[in-house]
Design an enzyme around this catalytic site. Sequence first.
Site, PDB file in Angstrom:
ATOM      1  N   GLY A 233     -43.095 -67.883 -73.334  1.00 59.61           N
ATOM      2  CA  GLY A 233     -42.428 -68.715 -72.334  1.00 59.61           C
ATOM      3  C   GLY A 233     -43.055 -70.101 -72.216  1.00 59.61           C
ATOM      4  O   GLY A 233     -44.118 -70.377 -72.799  1.00 59.61           O
ATOM      5  N   ASP A 234     -42.349 -70.981 -71.524  1.00 61.80           N
ATOM      6  CA  ASP A 234     -42.824 -72.333 -71.218  1.00 61.80           C
ATOM      7  C   ASP A 234     -43.083 -73.179 -72.456  1.00 61.80           C
ATOM      8  O   ASP A 234     -43.950 -74.064 -72.453  1.00 61.80           O
ATOM      9  CB  ASP A 234     -44.100 -72.272 -70.360  1.00 61.80           C
ATOM     10  CG  ASP A 234     -43.875 -71.523 -69.067  1.00 61.80           C
ATOM     11  OD1 ASP A 234     -42.727 -71.537 -68.576  1.00 61.80           O
ATOM     12  OD2 ASP A 234     -44.832 -70.923 -68.555  1.00 61.80           O
TER      13      ASP A 234
ATOM     14  N   ASP B 128     -48.510 -84.322 -78.824  1.00 62.13           N
ATOM     15  CA  ASP B 128     -49.298 -85.383 -78.163  1.00 62.13           C
ATOM     16  C   ASP B 128     -50.502 -84.817 -77.400  1.00 62.13           C
ATOM     17  O   ASP B 128     -51.537 -85.468 -77.288  1.00 62.13           O
ATOM     18  CB  ASP B 128     -48.416 -86.163 -77.176  1.00 62.13           C
ATOM     19  CG  ASP B 128     -47.757 -85.229 -76.164  1.00 62.13           C
ATOM     20  OD1 ASP B 128     -47.030 -84.313 -76.592  1.00 62.13           O
ATOM     21  OD2 ASP B 128     -47.987 -85.405 -74.948  1.00 62.13           O
TER      22      ASP B 128
ATOM     23  N   VAL C 250     -43.339 -85.394 -78.556  1.00 70.56           N
ATOM     24  CA  VAL C 250     -44.617 -86.077 -78.312  1.00 70.56           C
ATOM     25  C   VAL C 250     -44.741 -86.544 -76.857  1.00 70.56           C
ATOM     26  O   VAL C 250     -45.478 -87.478 -76.545  1.00 70.56           O
ATOM     27  CB  VAL C 250     -44.811 -87.262 -79.294  1.00 70.56           C
ATOM     28  CG1 VAL C 250     -45.013 -86.752 -80.713  1.00 70.56           C
ATOM     29  CG2 VAL C 250     -43.635 -88.231 -79.235  1.00 70.56           C
TER      30      VAL C 250
ATOM     31  N   ASN D 169     -37.080 -66.173 -62.802  1.00 71.05           N
ATOM     32  CA  ASN D 169     -38.443 -66.178 -63.365  1.00 71.05           C
ATOM     33  C   ASN D 169     -38.606 -67.366 -64.312  1.00 71.05           C
ATOM     34  O   ASN D 169     -39.720 -67.813 -64.575  1.00 71.05           O
ATOM     35  CB  ASN D 169     -38.749 -64.850 -64.089  1.00 71.05           C
ATOM     36  CG  ASN D 169     -37.720 -64.463 -65.146  1.00 71.05           C
ATOM     37  OD1 ASN D 169     -36.676 -65.097 -65.254  1.00 71.05           O
ATOM     38  ND2 ASN D 169     -38.009 -63.416 -65.894  1.00 71.05           N
ATOM     39  N   ALA D 170     -37.491 -67.856 -64.821  1.00 72.03           N
ATOM     40  CA  ALA D 170     -37.525 -69.018 -65.714  1.00 72.03           C
ATOM     41  C   ALA D 170     -37.779 -70.293 -64.917  1.00 72.03           C
ATOM     42  O   ALA D 170     -37.361 -70.402 -63.761  1.00 72.03           O
ATOM     43  CB  ALA D 170     -36.190 -69.132 -66.450  1.00 72.03           C
ATOM     44  N   GLY D 171     -38.468 -71.215 -65.534  1.00 75.06           N
ATOM     45  CA  GLY D 171     -38.647 -72.546 -64.950  1.00 75.06           C
ATOM     46  C   GLY D 171     -38.544 -73.532 -66.094  1.00 75.06           C
ATOM     47  O   GLY D 171     -39.457 -73.639 -66.903  1.00 75.06           O
ATOM     48  N   HIS D 172     -37.392 -74.188 -66.205  1.00 71.72           N
ATOM     49  CA  HIS D 172     -37.145 -75.078 -67.341  1.00 71.72           C
ATOM     50  C   HIS D 172     -37.176 -76.527 -66.864  1.00 71.72           C
ATOM     51  O   HIS D 172     -36.362 -76.921 -66.031  1.00 71.72           O
ATOM     52  CB  HIS D 172     -35.791 -74.751 -67.982  1.00 71.72           C
ATOM     53  CG  HIS D 172     -35.755 -73.371 -68.595  1.00 71.72           C
ATOM     54  ND1 HIS D 172     -34.645 -72.832 -69.185  1.00 71.72           N
ATOM     55  CD2 HIS D 172     -36.726 -72.424 -68.719  1.00 71.72           C
ATOM     56  CE1 HIS D 172     -34.932 -71.612 -69.639  1.00 71.72           C
ATOM     57  NE2 HIS D 172     -36.180 -71.349 -69.354  1.00 71.72           N
TER      58      HIS D 172
ATOM     59  N   THR E  81     -44.281 -70.675 -60.699  1.00 70.26           N
ATOM     60  CA  THR E  81     -45.267 -70.133 -59.753  1.00 70.26           C
ATOM     61  C   THR E  81     -46.472 -71.050 -59.555  1.00 70.26           C
ATOM     62  O   THR E  81     -47.298 -70.777 -58.679  1.00 70.26           O
ATOM     63  CB  THR E  81     -45.793 -68.775 -60.259  1.00 70.26           C
ATOM     64  OG1 THR E  81     -46.368 -68.983 -61.555  1.00 70.26           O
ATOM     65  CG2 THR E  81     -44.692 -67.742 -60.356  1.00 70.26           C
TER      66      THR E  81
END
Length: 433
Positions: free
Chosen positions: A16-17, A340, A421, A42-45, A308
Amino acid sequence: MGEAASHACVIGLGWGDEGKGKIVDLLCADFDCVVRYNGGANAGHTVCIGDQTFALHLLPAGILHDGVEAVIGPGVALDPASLIEEIDTLAQRGRSIDGRLKISSRAHVVMPYHKIEDRISESEAASGQRIGTTARGIGPCYADKVRRHHAIRMVDLLDATFRDERLPQIVATRRETLRRLFGSDPDLDVAAIVDDARVWSERLGPMVCDTTTLLENAMNAGRRLLFEGANGCLLDIDHGTYPYVTSSTTSAAGIPTGAGVPPRTVTRVIGVCKAYATRVGEGPFVTELTDATGDWIRERGHEYGTTTGRPRRCGWFDAVATRYSARLSGTTEIALMHLDTLSGADSVGICTAYEIDGTKTDRMPCDTRTLQRAQPVFEMHPGWSESLRAAKSLRDLPANARRYLDRLQELVGVPIRLVSVGPERTQTLRLDR
Ligand code: GDP
Ligand code: IMO
Ligand code: MG
């Protein structure tokens, strides 16, 4: 019938992430419709547009493009309260979803008792048994979906008779189960939940439809679909580092069931991974750096959870795990993120194999206990000091950064087509090599 259009998906190759939100937003300029098919809040995009940053949880990230229609498919665990809050927050920031959001009537509803159960089961679990969930009620909601007796779908929520007659029974039963399981009285007011359900139904009802037919019609009309994976392949319920996983099919294999489209719909699979590795929550992480280098990556990459706020565990790139997840999803191209972030490291590591009980392997073990014993075999590469944030093409990258990319591509066995980057749309190199 329109001309056959090619449909794509964006999936995370890690835990994830990886930066899926940025890539979905970037690619959406070329698509008509963006579809979430798994997971929930639960996802955080994250999407960065100029000086504005948006964190999306249930809304597909592509919704920030005015002309793009957004779909929440049947496979999503939908928390109505969270979705309404997200829609309102966007509206306050001048971003309207303008009738562009469609929600599957088949999507399962995350109820307040799911979140309570998620939280209590984690806090009651012995320390070695914790999964480190996001406490968004995802596991309990999917468990109810599979158990069936108490499951609630969006179509049920819209039904006044269901809300008045069956819903109070379900909530009362769940309150009793929680009381028996955990010995404390959960804060669950039946009448208040029935009231909330009516409000959710009024707010979301106009967006609820048969999204399976909607997508079929869209495809027949030649519209291009982009499927937005949530979580990451290594968190897949069947193929991830079980039990330290989420409760849905996170790979590209989740698209046909989770979105309701035929299995061969997607021809382009964009696997997103970072130039290093991160994980939030418990579970094996072979390349984790628990030293100053891990802290350095966390601070440089701002590796704190979007959902979270938890600090993410950081480590070197794991070519064994990434090759595994890339193959699992039939990845056709890679978007390599956060290059980066590594600027300034004297050397950068890639894990090319695991050593397990004295034996070297470049295959991902399927058993988590075995994986927990694996030691990384690192190949160290010279780093680079230059900032990459302003790079516009491969030629602008220092030779060591280019060599690093070449080696990652060789080890994973999938062409890198995008290199990121920086968090913004513009900080992306498109590679045609
Ligand atoms: P997702 O869940 O896969 O969409 O990823 P998250 O949004 O949870 O986490 C990715 C984080 O990295 C976000 O804060 C992004 O703004 C940021 N980000 C994405 N790509 C890059 C990049 O190439 N460089 C840097 N420095 N940050 C990035
Ligand atoms: P995005 O879409 C990172 C992790 C949790 C925990 C495990 C189970 O932003 O990449 P859950 O709440 O799903 O039952 O938690 O899975 N997890 C994620 N980690 N990014 C995510 O989503 C995640 N979704 C779930 O931290 O370890
Ligand atoms: Mg995230």
